[in-house]
Design a protein around this motif. Structure first.
Motif, short mmCIF file in Angstrom:
data_model
loop_
_atom_site.label_atom_id
_atom_site.label_comp_id
_atom_site.label_asym_id
_atom_site.label_seq_id
_atom_site.Cartn_x
_atom_site.Cartn_y
_atom_site.Cartn_z
N GLN A 54 14.77 4.14 10.90
CA GLN A 54 13.45 4.71 11.18
C GLN A 54 12.37 3.82 10.56
N PRO A 55 11.12 3.93 11.05
CA PRO A 55 10.06 3.12 10.44
C PRO A 55 9.77 3.55 9.00
N ALA A 56 9.50 2.58 8.16
CA ALA A 56 9.18 2.82 6.75
C ALA A 56 7.83 2.19 6.47
N GLY A 57 7.04 2.84 5.60
CA GLY A 57 5.71 2.35 5.26
C GLY A 57 5.57 2.09 3.78
N LEU A 58 4.41 1.62 3.40
CA LEU A 58 4.14 1.25 2.01
C LEU A 58 3.77 2.45 1.14
N ASP A 59 3.32 3.55 1.74
CA ASP A 59 2.86 4.72 0.99
C ASP A 59 4.00 5.73 0.84
N ARG A 60 4.39 6.00 -0.40
CA ARG A 60 5.49 6.93 -0.66
C ARG A 60 5.13 8.35 -0.23
N GLU A 61 3.86 8.73 -0.41
CA GLU A 61 3.43 10.10 -0.12
C GLU A 61 3.30 10.37 1.38
N ARG A 62 2.95 9.36 2.14
CA ARG A 62 2.77 9.53 3.59
C ARG A 62 3.54 8.47 4.36
N PRO A 63 4.87 8.60 4.45
CA PRO A 63 5.64 7.62 5.24
C PRO A 63 5.40 7.83 6.73
N PRO A 64 5.64 6.82 7.55
CA PRO A 64 5.45 6.97 9.00
C PRO A 64 6.40 8.03 9.55
N GLY A 65 6.00 8.65 10.65
CA GLY A 65 6.82 9.67 11.29
C GLY A 65 8.07 9.08 11.93
N PRO A 87 13.28 -22.33 -7.18
CA PRO A 87 13.18 -21.42 -6.04
C PRO A 87 11.72 -21.12 -5.71
N ALA A 88 11.47 -20.85 -4.43
CA ALA A 88 10.11 -20.54 -3.99
C ALA A 88 9.65 -19.22 -4.60
N PRO A 89 8.38 -19.11 -4.94
CA PRO A 89 7.89 -17.85 -5.51
C PRO A 89 7.97 -16.74 -4.48
N ARG A 90 8.42 -15.58 -4.92
CA ARG A 90 8.55 -14.44 -4.01
C ARG A 90 8.22 -13.16 -4.75
N ARG A 91 8.05 -12.10 -3.97
CA ARG A 91 7.72 -10.80 -4.55
C ARG A 91 8.48 -9.72 -3.81
N GLN A 92 8.68 -8.61 -4.49
CA GLN A 92 9.43 -7.50 -3.93
C GLN A 92 8.46 -6.40 -3.51
N VAL A 93 8.64 -5.88 -2.28
CA VAL A 93 7.78 -4.83 -1.76
C VAL A 93 8.65 -3.62 -1.44
N SER A 94 8.20 -2.42 -1.82
CA SER A 94 8.94 -1.19 -1.56
C SER A 94 8.41 -0.52 -0.31
#
Length: 114
Positions: free
Chosen positions: A62-73, A25-32
């Motif tokens: 809704q939009p989601a971002g990479l920063d847990r502390e400051r998610p997009p509005g 399988p192709a190399p992949r990574r998981q992003v939260s």
């Protein structure tokens, strides 16, 4: 010896149940991603592709971002507008009166009233 089709019991777009020993399988990574509703979404990306800054939350949309502390509005939802509301945005009352007069003149001309 089996009879029938080799793809019997499968569906379009399905993949093998287990990886083939001849392939890797192709190399992949998981992003939260984190949205303002508190949802945590884990999305898989190819290892060599940069992750986008925002991603639509699969649970609430809704939009989601990479920063847990400051998610997009949250997105502001636009109220429903009728066709007439859009026309009124483009035309002034004087334009509407002129178009109506022109249309009435055409109707009267067709009916023989000049």
């Amino acid at each position: 010896m089996s009879s029938g089709s080799a793809i019997r019991g499968s569906r379009v777009g399905s993949s093998p149940m287990r990886p083939d020993e001849r392939s890797e399988p192709a190399p992949r990574r998981q992003v939260s991603y984190f949205c303002s509703s508190g949802h945590d979404s884990r999305i898989w990306f190819a290892a060599d592709v940069p992750a986008p800054e925002t991603w639509d939350c699969p649970r609430c949309g809704q939009p989601a971002g990479l920063d847990r502390e400051r998610p997009p509005g949250r997105l502001r939802t636009e109220p429903y507008k009728s066709h007439l509301a859009y026309v009124k945005e483009r035309r002034s009352a004087e334009d509407g009166a002129a178009i109506l007069a022109e249309a009435l003149a055409k109707v009267r001309q067709r009916r023989g009233r000049d």
